[in-house]
Design an enzyme around this catalytic site. Structure first.
Site, PDB file in Angstrom:
ATOM      1  N   GLY A   1     -11.427  50.978  54.770  1.00 10.25           N
ATOM      2  CA  GLY A   1     -11.530  49.979  55.826  1.00 10.25           C
ATOM      3  C   GLY A   1     -12.872  49.271  55.793  1.00 10.25           C
ATOM      4  O   GLY A   1     -13.826  49.731  55.171  1.00 10.25           O
ATOM      5  N   VAL A   2     -12.908  48.115  56.473  1.00  6.75           N
ATOM      6  CA  VAL A   2     -14.102  47.279  56.529  1.00  6.75           C
ATOM      7  C   VAL A   2     -15.133  47.914  57.456  1.00  6.75           C
ATOM      8  O   VAL A   2     -14.780  48.478  58.483  1.00  6.75           O
ATOM      9  CB  VAL A   2     -13.729  45.889  57.074  1.00  6.75           C
ATOM     10  CG1 VAL A   2     -14.927  44.943  57.011  1.00  6.75           C
ATOM     11  CG2 VAL A   2     -12.541  45.315  56.326  1.00  6.75           C
ATOM     12  N   GLY A   3     -16.418  47.809  57.109  1.00  5.83           N
ATOM     13  CA  GLY A   3     -17.464  48.212  58.042  1.00  5.83           C
ATOM     14  C   GLY A   3     -18.448  49.183  57.427  1.00  5.83           C
ATOM     15  O   GLY A   3     -18.331  49.560  56.259  1.00  5.83           O
ATOM     16  N   SER A   4     -19.404  49.592  58.217  1.00  5.79           N
ATOM     17  CA  SER A   4     -20.488  50.423  57.701  1.00  5.79           C
ATOM     18  C   SER A   4     -19.991  51.792  57.274  1.00  5.79           C
ATOM     19  O   SER A   4     -20.415  52.326  56.248  1.00  5.79           O
ATOM     20  CB  SER A   4     -21.582  50.576  58.772  1.00  5.79           C
ATOM     21  OG  SER A   4     -22.204  49.327  59.008  1.00  5.79           O
TER      22      SER A   4
ATOM     23  N   GLU B   1      -8.622  45.345  50.907  1.00  5.36           N
ATOM     24  CA  GLU B   1      -8.737  44.007  51.490  1.00  5.36           C
ATOM     25  C   GLU B   1     -10.011  43.293  51.102  1.00  5.36           C
ATOM     26  O   GLU B   1     -10.029  42.102  50.855  1.00  5.36           O
ATOM     27  CB  GLU B   1      -8.768  44.123  53.020  1.00  5.36           C
ATOM     28  CG  GLU B   1      -7.457  44.269  53.666  1.00  5.36           C
ATOM     29  CD  GLU B   1      -7.619  44.363  55.163  1.00  5.36           C
ATOM     30  OE1 GLU B   1      -6.615  44.636  55.816  1.00  5.36           O
ATOM     31  OE2 GLU B   1      -8.728  44.177  55.706  1.00  5.36           O
TER      32      GLU B   1
ATOM     33  N   ASN C   1     -11.440  44.159  67.544  1.00  6.15           N
ATOM     34  CA  ASN C   1     -11.157  43.155  66.516  1.00  6.15           C
ATOM     35  C   ASN C   1      -9.679  42.816  66.379  1.00  6.15           C
ATOM     36  O   ASN C   1      -9.282  41.664  66.312  1.00  6.15           O
ATOM     37  CB  ASN C   1     -11.675  43.652  65.167  1.00  6.15           C
ATOM     38  CG  ASN C   1     -13.157  43.977  65.204  1.00  6.15           C
ATOM     39  OD1 ASN C   1     -13.849  43.666  66.172  1.00  6.15           O
ATOM     40  ND2 ASN C   1     -13.649  44.593  64.162  1.00  6.15           N
TER      41      ASN C   1
ATOM     42  N   GLY D   1      -5.615  44.886  58.567  1.00  6.46           N
ATOM     43  CA  GLY D   1      -4.733  45.385  57.529  1.00  6.46           C
ATOM     44  C   GLY D   1      -4.513  46.884  57.592  1.00  6.46           C
ATOM     45  O   GLY D   1      -3.845  47.450  56.733  1.00  6.46           O
TER      46      GLY D   1
END
Lengths: 483, 483
Positions: A256-259, A283, A373, A377
């Site tokens: 997943g996206v992020g830190s 993604e 958010n 995905g």
């Protein structure tokens, strides 16, 4: 190839382009992972003094020129499907902006067939544009579907992005049901398309020059919890690739996206995967993946967006040719394609706000009400992956809130979609477990010790009530009341 | 072809076959839609006096010889993933039998790769068997994956099913990730496989003769509510096929299993679809589809099970040749394939227990705790369909319970997966709607008038609390407490 406009369509200033947008229009904008979105036309829309009620549909998250400026100007009435700005979130949670959250993989179709919104104007950031084609910049997202659906097209040509970024692009269209063809992609790093998106020439209203850069990501340094989660995940994956026949030769993985996701990617470089190739099928390309590529630990990476830090952008842009051997950007309906995720046997690793004792996951709504958010995905990957891992810290708010809760007040991913939960406390493998077994494993392996007694107490209360999922409905949401 | 055993494997009596099963074995059994499952060996297992703790995995629902007899004998410890018998449900809800519910489409994979359970013995009902092949009877389900995974195979040859039922079968295997090939099926009625399932010859322990028939379905007569739901659905679909480019030439549709689904199928024969072909792409063939075929209203039907009434079985079995032109049975990973559902642009029509004001659906757990059948294939279709319709009566228990509730205490399908809700009160089209708009449409168009004021009151209470999804967490589950 032509990469400059030689006659029509007209070159427009951003202000002139904004005049081409009707007050109540539905705008379909490029962008994913907060990069590759149009900037100067949305700003001009925000700065015009017209009374607008716009609908904005993006493929994924976009930057402040849209989700701050248009909101602050009171020009945004409706927003689909994912946004990641505090300004847009506040407006949505106040009810000032109507919001509808969708899975990424099917958004293009839903727009294309008029199920979600009918596009009046597509506003697309491009490296270059011709009479019936454009080349996306740092993300592809839903651009192909958007230009196909919208009546009119405005292209922002952004000269700050190196032209050779096109070397990453692989734009392929799947055709329409009921005659949609199987996707002929045979391996995660393969190429089946071209570097450009085509459109109907008569739809092109004008081309606008832009010199605004994508706002780069800022990743925080990994916390002790991040590192503990990464260690637990690494140990689990090392055993799993030995056990499962699916990972005999390679491990295909998405983060997943992020830190946290970025930190997890980084930790994978230290994993002992034997002779297996490591492949990313997700993604977004984040900095952690560039590190893995630089170290020779990653064979290939497929995504729809280059969601990098400023340092990462510089690194990539200076060596596009080298990275383009291993990085492919696809439209989001391919990067997130249920059938490709399935066919490649991807391991999905995503985070969330909280998970309940029976494996249901809330990834979008704080206390069940205030959206962050959007689902993005995560649903595409969690549902279709060969193995689905939820990775999250056991607590939030400096330990004041347990992320393992009796019942989540919002569900984005159900018990049917989550296989394994990892926190800094440890790993709960939920495959084949009954709800009672799931609850016990989550309490004992994943919950923070400070909350284990309360969670056990809830489970016992539920068990006195009975049922396959032993909830105590009367107190199930007590942890979320007046939080 | 050989359809009798000529040498090995040994013919066994049911009792002898039961002796081949270890006390703690995991059994992978054929069957889907309560047909095509093994009968005499499970009965012999139940009747033996051994102290057994069996795990039973089926592709879908099976009959009383498994989910009643083995439960009553105390021989069943664990059960995946779907069951539809009062006896098994009671045992699961009491905690006597551990149960884990999965989506149908991926169950075969999960077994095959050892994620869910490792099969010791596959017990498969067949029309005929050879040294390395068998031909399924009235359902295919997960039989191909099950015989591939299990160490040992017992085949029940059932002579009560006409041999020419094999004409319906189209068994195709997709291969394994990461080299799984695209599915080459080009239209819903196409054929890409054979009539038989192959297995490793050395796994075949024995063949048992069976003369027990499938227990036929009993459909209740359509109620007034069923007819009103069917009318509302028909009117909606007539408008939708005119509106959407996806349905220019044909309407591909799936209906859930059961009396309501069967009634809805029937009503479709009266729909005015212009020149469009009507095509069924779903899990089960029910009587309503035979009626449509007989009337020339249906072009083709694809499923994995012949879940018919006694009358329907007789009708089908007497004219197998005629029906086999239009009916295809596939393995459940193809009948429910996410990518085929997507590529064919299927309209999914499924029912549920309840839906909440914001579009989340509970289809499995009464009051969030007591499981009924399981999620079955509803998740496969609801998630991947081009258009997803939830069809249910506005109330249950003779009007004492509203099926439109403030918050569902269990979620099987999220707001992201449901497009349209239909009750006997009317239709709510939720595409592109914000949560507030969704709630208003559900209250005004779908809820029973007796509950509208209370639902409005809840919504207003939530709106005072604020947030994108305006829940009032403190009272969200009040309708489910001590119900």
């Amino acid at each position: 190839m032509r990469d400059r406009i030689t006659g029509d369509p007209p070159r427009l200033s951003a202000t002139e382009a904004a005049r081409e947008v009707g007050d109540d229009d539905t705008l379909l904008v490029s962008g994913f992972g907060s990069v590759g979105y149009p900037k100067v036309v949305p700003l001009a829309l925000a700065e015009s003094d017209r009374d607008r009620s716009l609908t904005v549909v993006s493929g994924g998250s976009v930057g402040p020129e849209i989700d701050d400026a248009l909101v602050e100007a009171g020009a945004l009435e409706r927003r689909f499907p994912y946004q990641a700005r505090a300004t847009s979130q506040a407006a949505i949670n106040d009810g000032r902006v109507a919001f509808h959250d969708r899975n990424i993989s099917t958004l293009g179709d839903e727009v294309l067939y008029g199920d979600l919104a009918d596009g009046d104007v597509a506003i697309i950031e491009a490296l270059a544009v011709g009479p019936d084609w454009l080349i996306p910049t740092t993300s592809i997202g839903q651009t192909p579907a958007f230009v196909e659906n919208a009546d009119r097209l405005i292209v922002e040509v952004n000269r700050t992005v190196p032209r050779d970024v096109r070397a990453f692009h692989d734009v392929y269209r799947t055709g329409r049901p009921p005659n949609r063809e199987p996707i002929p992609l045979r391996d995660p790093g393969g190429r089946i398309g071209t570097d450009r998106v085509t459109f109907a020439p008569e739809s092109l209203v004008g081309v606008v020059e832009s010199d605004r850069r994508d706002q780069p990501y800022e990743f925080r340094d990994p916390t002790a919890d991040d590192r503990a989660i990464a260690d637990a995940l690494r140990t689990f994956l090392e055993a799993e690739v030995e056990r499962s026949p699916l990972f005999r030769d390679s491990l295909r993985i998405q983060f997943g996206v992020g830190s946290l996701g970025n930190a997890l990617m980084g930790a994978l470089g230290e994993a002992d995967l034997g002779d297996r190739e490591l492949i990313y099928f997700g993604e977004v390309i984040q900095d952690g993946l560039l590190d893995l590529l630089d170290d020779g630990d990653l064979a290939t990476a497929s995504a729809t967006s280059l969601a990098l830090s400023a340092e990462g952008q510089d690194r990539l842009f200076e060596h596009v040719d080298r990275y383009a051997e291993d990085i492919v950007l696809r439209p989001a309906d391919l990067s997130n394609s249920p059938t490709l995720i399935d066919r490649f046997g991807v391991v999905a690793v995503n985070s969330a706000l909280e998970v309940d004792l029976f494996g249901h996951v809330n990834s979008t709504h704080v206390n069940g009400t205030r959206v962050l958010n959007g689902v993005g995905g995560s649903g595409d990957f969690n549902r279709n992956a060969a193995l689905t891992v939820l990775a999250l810290p056991a607590t939030a708010a400096d330990g004041d809130i347990s992320r393992i809760v009796p019942m989540t007040p919002h569900v984005d991913h159900t018990e049917h979609d989550i296989d394994v939960v990892v926190t800094e406390q440890g790993v709960a493998d939920l495959r084949g477990a009954s709800p009672r077994e799931t609850a016990t494993a989550l309490i004992e392996n994943c919950a923070h010790p400070a909350y284990r007694d309360d969670l056990h107490e809830y489970l016992e209360r539920g068990e006195r009530r009975g049922g396959h999922i032993p909830h105590d409905i009367e107190t199930a949401l007590d942890w979320h009341v007046d939080r």
